[in-house]
Design a protein around this motif. Structure first.
Motif, PDB file in Angstrom:
ATOM      1  N   ILE A 210       0.416  30.852  65.148  1.00 30.35           N
ATOM      2  CA  ILE A 210      -0.996  30.450  65.272  1.00 30.35           C
ATOM      3  C   ILE A 210      -1.690  30.421  63.905  1.00 30.35           C
ATOM      4  O   ILE A 210      -2.920  30.338  63.823  1.00 30.35           O
ATOM      5  N   GLY A 211      -0.889  30.481  62.830  1.00 28.75           N
ATOM      6  CA  GLY A 211      -1.441  30.268  61.496  1.00 28.75           C
ATOM      7  C   GLY A 211      -2.099  31.478  60.859  1.00 28.75           C
ATOM      8  O   GLY A 211      -2.752  31.366  59.825  1.00 28.75           O
ATOM      9  N   LYS A 212      -1.936  32.651  61.453  1.00 27.62           N
ATOM     10  CA  LYS A 212      -2.522  33.859  60.851  1.00 27.62           C
ATOM     11  C   LYS A 212      -1.659  34.410  59.709  1.00 27.62           C
ATOM     12  O   LYS A 212      -2.118  35.257  58.938  1.00 27.62           O
ATOM     13  N   ARG A 213      -0.392  33.978  59.689  1.00 24.83           N
ATOM     14  CA  ARG A 213       0.520  34.386  58.605  1.00 24.83           C
ATOM     15  C   ARG A 213       1.326  33.172  58.173  1.00 24.83           C
ATOM     16  O   ARG A 213       1.531  32.244  58.950  1.00 24.83           O
ATOM     17  N   GLU A 214       1.819  33.219  56.937  1.00 25.47           N
ATOM     18  CA  GLU A 214       2.667  32.154  56.398  1.00 25.47           C
ATOM     19  C   GLU A 214       4.128  32.414  56.800  1.00 25.47           C
ATOM     20  O   GLU A 214       4.543  33.566  56.925  1.00 25.47           O
ATOM     21  N   VAL A 215       4.890  31.345  56.917  1.00 26.33           N
ATOM     22  CA  VAL A 215       6.319  31.457  57.221  1.00 26.33           C
ATOM     23  C   VAL A 215       6.998  32.390  56.221  1.00 26.33           C
ATOM     24  O   VAL A 215       7.717  33.315  56.591  1.00 26.33           O
ATOM     25  N   LYS A 216       6.736  32.177  54.944  1.00 26.38           N
ATOM     26  CA  LYS A 216       7.473  32.923  53.907  1.00 26.38           C
ATOM     27  C   LYS A 216       7.060  34.395  53.827  1.00 26.38           C
ATOM     28  O   LYS A 216       7.761  35.200  53.200  1.00 26.38           O
ATOM     29  N   ASP A 217       5.929  34.750  54.459  1.00 28.08           N
ATOM     30  CA  ASP A 217       5.532  36.173  54.496  1.00 28.08           C
ATOM     31  C   ASP A 217       6.632  37.045  55.101  1.00 28.08           C
ATOM     32  O   ASP A 217       6.744  38.226  54.777  1.00 28.08           O
ATOM     33  N   LEU A 218       7.426  36.452  56.003  1.00 28.48           N
ATOM     34  CA  LEU A 218       8.425  37.263  56.702  1.00 28.48           C
ATOM     35  C   LEU A 218       9.433  37.875  55.744  1.00 28.48           C
ATOM     36  O   LEU A 218       9.930  38.988  55.967  1.00 28.48           O
ATOM     37  N   GLU A 219       9.732  37.159  54.671  1.00 30.36           N
ATOM     38  CA  GLU A 219      10.708  37.681  53.706  1.00 30.36           C
ATOM     39  C   GLU A 219      10.202  39.017  53.143  1.00 30.36           C
ATOM     40  O   GLU A 219      10.933  40.016  53.116  1.00 30.36           O
ATOM     41  N   GLY A 220       8.937  39.033  52.747  1.00 30.16           N
ATOM     42  CA  GLY A 220       8.350  40.257  52.182  1.00 30.16           C
ATOM     43  C   GLY A 220       8.201  41.369  53.211  1.00 30.16           C
ATOM     44  O   GLY A 220       8.392  42.556  52.906  1.00 30.16           O
ATOM     45  N   ILE A 221       7.857  40.994  54.433  1.00 33.07           N
ATOM     46  CA  ILE A 221       7.688  42.004  55.493  1.00 33.07           C
ATOM     47  C   ILE A 221       9.005  42.737  55.730  1.00 33.07           C
ATOM     48  O   ILE A 221       9.047  43.968  55.767  1.00 33.07           O
ATOM     49  N   VAL A 222      10.083  41.968  55.880  1.00 32.69           N
ATOM     50  CA  VAL A 222      11.394  42.590  56.127  1.00 32.69           C
ATOM     51  C   VAL A 222      11.777  43.474  54.932  1.00 32.69           C
ATOM     52  O   VAL A 222      12.195  44.628  55.105  1.00 32.69           O
ATOM     53  N   ALA A 223      11.600  42.962  53.722  1.00 36.00           N
ATOM     54  CA  ALA A 223      11.989  43.710  52.514  1.00 36.00           C
ATOM     55  C   ALA A 223      11.167  44.994  52.349  1.00 36.00           C
ATOM     56  O   ALA A 223      11.654  45.996  51.818  1.00 36.00           O
ATOM     57  N   SER A 224       9.928  44.972  52.826  1.00 37.51           N
ATOM     58  CA  SER A 224       9.017  46.120  52.608  1.00 37.51           C
ATOM     59  C   SER A 224       9.458  47.370  53.361  1.00 37.51           C
ATOM     60  O   SER A 224       9.115  48.482  52.970  1.00 37.51           O
ATOM     61  N   MET A 225      10.173  47.179  54.471  1.00 31.59           N
ATOM     62  CA  MET A 225      10.547  48.300  55.372  1.00 31.59           C
ATOM     63  C   MET A 225       9.311  49.077  55.827  1.00 31.59           C
ATOM     64  O   MET A 225       9.388  50.263  56.142  1.00 31.59           O
ATOM     65  N   ASP A 226       8.159  48.389  55.885  1.00 31.42           N
ATOM     66  CA  ASP A 226       6.869  49.046  56.169  1.00 31.42           C
ATOM     67  C   ASP A 226       6.310  48.474  57.478  1.00 31.42           C
ATOM     68  O   ASP A 226       5.907  47.308  57.532  1.00 31.42           O
ATOM     69  N   ARG A 227       6.250  49.307  58.535  1.00 28.49           N
ATOM     70  CA  ARG A 227       5.706  48.860  59.818  1.00 28.49           C
ATOM     71  C   ARG A 227       4.296  48.308  59.669  1.00 28.49           C
ATOM     72  O   ARG A 227       3.891  47.386  60.381  1.00 28.49           O
ATOM     73  N   GLY A 228       3.538  48.849  58.745  1.00 30.12           N
ATOM     74  CA  GLY A 228       2.149  48.418  58.550  1.00 30.12           C
ATOM     75  C   GLY A 228       2.030  46.972  58.076  1.00 30.12           C
ATOM     76  O   GLY A 228       0.969  46.357  58.225  1.00 30.12           O
ATOM     77  N   ARG A 229       3.121  46.412  57.539  1.00 28.38           N
ATOM     78  CA  ARG A 229       3.061  45.032  57.038  1.00 28.38           C
ATOM     79  C   ARG A 229       3.295  44.004  58.151  1.00 28.38           C
ATOM     80  O   ARG A 229       2.896  42.841  58.014  1.00 28.38           O
ATOM     81  N   ALA A 230       3.965  44.426  59.231  1.00 27.05           N
ATOM     82  CA  ALA A 230       4.287  43.477  60.304  1.00 27.05           C
ATOM     83  C   ALA A 230       3.083  43.291  61.244  1.00 27.05           C
ATOM     84  O   ALA A 230       2.038  43.922  61.060  1.00 27.05           O
ATOM     85  N   GLY A 231       3.265  42.441  62.254  1.00 27.25           N
ATOM     86  CA  GLY A 231       2.163  42.108  63.152  1.00 27.25           C
ATOM     87  C   GLY A 231       2.011  43.106  64.289  1.00 27.25           C
ATOM     88  O   GLY A 231       2.651  44.158  64.317  1.00 27.25           O
ATOM     89  N   LYS A 232       1.136  42.733  65.222  1.00 25.65           N
ATOM     90  CA  LYS A 232       0.885  43.593  66.385  1.00 25.65           C
ATOM     91  C   LYS A 232       2.099  43.638  67.310  1.00 25.65           C
ATOM     92  O   LYS A 232       2.874  42.680  67.373  1.00 25.65           O
ATOM     93  N   THR A 233       2.244  44.708  68.043  1.00 28.03           N
ATOM     94  CA  THR A 233       3.261  44.819  69.081  1.00 28.03           C
ATOM     95  C   THR A 233       2.845  43.925  70.251  1.00 28.03           C
ATOM     96  O   THR A 233       1.766  44.119  70.817  1.00 28.03           O
ATOM     97  N   ALA A 234       3.666  42.952  70.602  1.00 28.40           N
ATOM     98  CA  ALA A 234       3.311  42.048  71.709  1.00 28.40           C
ATOM     99  C   ALA A 234       3.372  42.811  73.038  1.00 28.40           C
ATOM    100  O   ALA A 234       4.117  43.786  73.172  1.00 28.40           O
ATOM    101  N   PRO A 235       2.580  42.374  74.023  1.00 28.16           N
ATOM    102  CA  PRO A 235       2.491  43.119  75.293  1.00 28.16           C
ATOM    103  C   PRO A 235       3.838  43.262  76.017  1.00 28.16           C
ATOM    104  O   PRO A 235       4.709  42.393  75.924  1.00 28.16           O
ATOM    105  N   ALA A 236       3.961  44.367  76.749  1.00 30.49           N
ATOM    106  CA  ALA A 236       5.222  44.718  77.412  1.00 30.49           C
ATOM    107  C   ALA A 236       5.637  43.703  78.471  1.00 30.49           C
ATOM    108  O   ALA A 236       6.830  43.417  78.636  1.00 30.49           O
ATOM    109  N   HIS A 237       4.677  43.156  79.223  1.00 30.44           N
ATOM    110  CA  HIS A 237       5.052  42.378  80.417  1.00 30.44           C
ATOM    111  C   HIS A 237       5.618  40.997  80.104  1.00 30.44           C
ATOM    112  O   HIS A 237       6.030  40.281  81.019  1.00 30.44           O
ATOM    113  N   GLY A 238       5.691  40.615  78.820  1.00 31.27           N
ATOM    114  CA  GLY A 238       6.364  39.371  78.444  1.00 31.27           C
ATOM    115  C   GLY A 238       7.842  39.564  78.148  1.00 31.27           C
ATOM    116  O   GLY A 238       8.569  38.598  77.914  1.00 31.27           O
TER     117      GLY A 238
END
Lengths: 246, 246
Positions: A210-238
């Motif tokens: 939905i355009g709140k983050r860039e595609v390439k942001d994922l590279e940094g998120i994974v490398a950071s090993m920091d939960r705070g850098r990733a997005g919200k936990t999606a709801p359980a019922h999905g």
């Protein structure tokens, strides 16, 4: 004494999750109650491939248990289904070797996550897909971002904080998206998943869609090993536990 | 004052039916509560094309009501959906002439009935289809028997006893079966339906499908005008009110 492996499906809506918790209705409790009754009050303990949270569904959860009953395995399936509540179904029962273990023998799992992108989510889908209020994401971007996740990584960034697991290196073999009508499905397969990992991945990739983050942001998120850098936990019922591989 | 027509969908599982009944959760009650709140406490009465029973679903029920609010009809739909419980959704709202009446202006209706013929009914389908314990009916026979129903008849044989309707002549325009995976769907369209008529037809044709009745028995059942000659009333949760024609 035989060891049996059972593949089960459950609608997570009315369960406080898979694992027994005092005072709560759980999948394990319902299964153990029926098995204990079948064994004339002798307590039967079952072991699952892993727990699932409240409202998370399963179409292919696997359990094992040991039984002294000598009824054939196909009759076993019917006997269980007759007594189980209708939101749990046993799909298959098979005899396995005594060293088979539903949890420790797992070689991989497959999960599915479903977003409903109808302008008005059908009332019939409200417990089985996550409403997006008609938002339709850019799936090409989600898939491109997903490609930073596929592979072997320390997935600390996608692991809920309250976990005791030390080694957070896992391998995601595949992660792909497809439309089924107006519902977007994400299917992810890996050799193991950390606590809330699929839901945090779903929530993070949704934010890319939905355009709140860039595609390439994922590279940094994974490398950071920091939960705070990733997005919200999606709801359980999905979320659906779809397959367990051994 | 404008008259509005709304097309609504609801999951009947948690409702005691469409119509207001003291002390029960009904679709009408939920809708009127939200409309009355939108009208600052002024009671708004809604009229539906007809009532549906407890656990019966709707994907295209139609209601009308009169409103003093001047908000555009598309905003009206959103305002209702924001406040309604998630098991009712408003699919469309349109302004209609003052002489439109959701019940008296009806020219016909379409219902759907769903049997689930999986060996183990999926837990996700338990409220939305009727379990047959793996029984697979002979659909050619059901269709052949259905052809005795299509047309204009006194349908007393398919009318629940507790009804005050005097004229029981109705026209069934079409009645057909189709498989969707392991679910059998019956779709019936007519100019009007008596109380429980679709469910009694479904129950009777099911008995033909599983060989409990002969195809040609249907001719005598319809001619008898005797409810006692027809089959059991099929369960409510397999039934969907799908379309209302004006």
């Amino acid at each position: 004494m035989r060891r049996l492996k059972a593949t089960i499906s459950y609608d997570g809506t009315l369960f406080a999750g898979y694992q027994v918790q005092p005072g709560e209705r759980t999948v394990q409790l319902e299964l153990e109650n029926v098995l204990t009754k079948m064994h004339k009050g002798e307590k039967v303990k079952i072991t699952a491939s892993g727990r699932t949270d409240a409202r998370v569904h399963a179409t292919g959860q696997v359990i094992h248990f040991d039984t002294t009953l000598t009824i054939p395995v196909d009759r076993y399936k019917k006997a269980l289904n007759v007594q189980l509540p209708r939101d749990i179904r046993v799909l298959a029962v098979e005899e396995v070797a005594a060293d088979f273990h539903a949890r420790y023998s797992v070689s991989g799992k497959q999960y599915r996550y479903i977003w409903n992108c109808e302008e008005q989510q059908s009332p019939f889908r409200r417990h089985y897909s996550v409403e997006t209020n008609g938002l339709k994401p850019n799936v090409e971007d989600m898939q491109a971002a997903a490609n930073y996740i596929v592979g072997t990584h320390d997935f600390s960034c996608f692991c809920a904080a309250n976990t005791s697991v030390v080694d957070k290196v896992r391998t995601v073999q595949s992660l792909s998206f497809s439309w089924q009508g107006e519902e977007l499905h994400m299917v992810i397969e890996g050799n193991g998943f950390l606590y809330n990992m699929v839901r945090i991945i779903a929530g993070t990739l949704w934010e890319v869609g939905i355009g709140k983050r860039e595609v390439k942001d994922l590279e940094g998120i994974v490398a950071s090993m920091d939960r705070g850098r990733a997005g919200k936990t999606a709801p359980a019922h999905g979320l659906y536990l779809e397959k367990v591989f051994y």
